[in-house]
Design a protein around this motif. Sequence first.
Motif, mmCIF file in Angstrom:
data_model
loop_
_atom_site.group_PDB
_atom_site.id
_atom_site.type_symbol
_atom_site.label_atom_id
_atom_site.label_comp_id
_atom_site.label_asym_id
_atom_site.label_seq_id
_atom_site.Cartn_x
_atom_site.Cartn_y
_atom_site.Cartn_z
ATOM 1 N N GLN A 1 0.806 -1.215 0.000
ATOM 2 C CA GLN A 1 0.000 0.000 0.000
ATOM 3 C C GLN A 1 0.844 1.272 0.000
ATOM 4 O O GLN A 1 0.336 2.344 -0.302
ATOM 5 C CB GLN A 1 -0.950 -0.004 1.198
ATOM 6 C CG GLN A 1 -2.058 -1.023 1.036
ATOM 7 C CD GLN A 1 -2.953 -1.116 2.250
ATOM 8 O OE1 GLN A 1 -2.590 -0.678 3.334
ATOM 9 N NE2 GLN A 1 -4.125 -1.697 2.070
ATOM 10 N N LYS A 2 2.121 1.150 0.316
ATOM 11 C CA LYS A 2 2.986 2.330 0.285
ATOM 12 C C LYS A 2 3.192 2.839 -1.139
ATOM 13 O O LYS A 2 3.333 4.035 -1.358
ATOM 14 C CB LYS A 2 4.347 2.012 0.911
ATOM 15 C CG LYS A 2 4.317 1.946 2.415
ATOM 16 C CD LYS A 2 5.698 1.679 2.962
ATOM 17 C CE LYS A 2 5.691 1.624 4.469
ATOM 18 N NZ LYS A 2 7.025 1.318 5.007
ATOM 19 N N SER A 3 3.232 1.928 -2.094
ATOM 20 C CA SER A 3 3.535 2.360 -3.461
ATOM 21 C C SER A 3 2.453 1.993 -4.477
ATOM 22 O O SER A 3 2.520 2.430 -5.613
ATOM 23 C CB SER A 3 4.869 1.753 -3.904
ATOM 24 O OG SER A 3 4.832 0.351 -3.783
ATOM 25 N N HIS A 4 1.483 1.212 -4.096
ATOM 26 C CA HIS A 4 0.435 0.796 -5.029
ATOM 27 C C HIS A 4 -0.933 1.020 -4.408
ATOM 28 O O HIS A 4 -1.071 1.095 -3.195
ATOM 29 C CB HIS A 4 0.570 -0.693 -5.379
ATOM 30 C CG HIS A 4 1.909 -1.070 -5.928
ATOM 31 N ND1 HIS A 4 2.377 -0.620 -7.130
ATOM 32 C CD2 HIS A 4 2.892 -1.850 -5.425
ATOM 33 C CE1 HIS A 4 3.580 -1.113 -7.348
ATOM 34 N NE2 HIS A 4 3.922 -1.860 -6.316
ATOM 35 N N SER A 5 -1.931 1.112 -5.276
ATOM 36 C CA SER A 5 -3.300 1.180 -4.773
ATOM 37 C C SER A 5 -4.204 0.383 -5.702
ATOM 38 O O SER A 5 -3.965 0.303 -6.906
ATOM 39 C CB SER A 5 -3.779 2.629 -4.683
ATOM 40 O OG SER A 5 -3.788 3.216 -5.964
ATOM 41 N N LEU A 6 -5.211 -0.186 -5.127
ATOM 42 C CA LEU A 6 -6.173 -0.968 -5.888
ATOM 43 C C LEU A 6 -7.264 -0.041 -6.426
ATOM 44 O O LEU A 6 -7.489 1.045 -5.878
ATOM 45 C CB LEU A 6 -6.793 -2.038 -4.992
ATOM 46 C CG LEU A 6 -5.817 -3.083 -4.440
ATOM 47 C CD1 LEU A 6 -6.515 -3.964 -3.420
ATOM 48 C CD2 LEU A 6 -5.257 -3.934 -5.565
#
Length: 200
Positions: free
Chosen positions: A140-145
């Motif tokens: 979640q630090k670098s990606h998001s759904l």
Amino acid sequence: MMCVWPQVETREDEEQSIKLAEILELLLAAGYFRARIKGLSPFDKVVGGMTWCITTCNFDIDVDLLFQENSTIGQKISLTEKIVSVLPKMKCPHCLEPHQIQGLDFIHIFPVIQWLVKRAIETREEMGDSVRAYSICQFQKSHSLPEDEEFLQRKDMAVSAVLKVLEVYKPQRKYRRQRDAGELQKEESRVHSTLLEYGR
């Protein structure tokens, strides 16, 4: 008497091969998939599995259990001695000697492998939740759904709607207590009086 020895050896060899198969099944069930590789010797599969189990258990040991396939005899002896020295520190209830590992005495190795696999599975279950939480955090630090982005958009709209409602319905003083009225002594009376000023 000559006929008795070959039968005993044959039976022992059969038992050894059965135990080897059971050991490999246990290691596969625990997640040590190198046990499937056909090119590896039984020694490499079993000792590699034992080393993997000990490492998986996260047991703090001062021994370097570096396992290399196709090791020299000296490296094999050293590694088996290290494994045997670690087992009592891990409180393994089964005794094992280095010569039993080197001699591929699978009948005596089996209970130790069984215990190690059980410990490895227990450790992985204990660590599973924390590892999963950590990996989700890192993700979640670098990606998001897409759901997260949709939630953020809805959240922004919801926050602005709530702020508008708060602005429209913010407290407004309707009445004011007269100055010449006496001071209220009780806290409950003061609270009630203040609420009345705002029309509550």
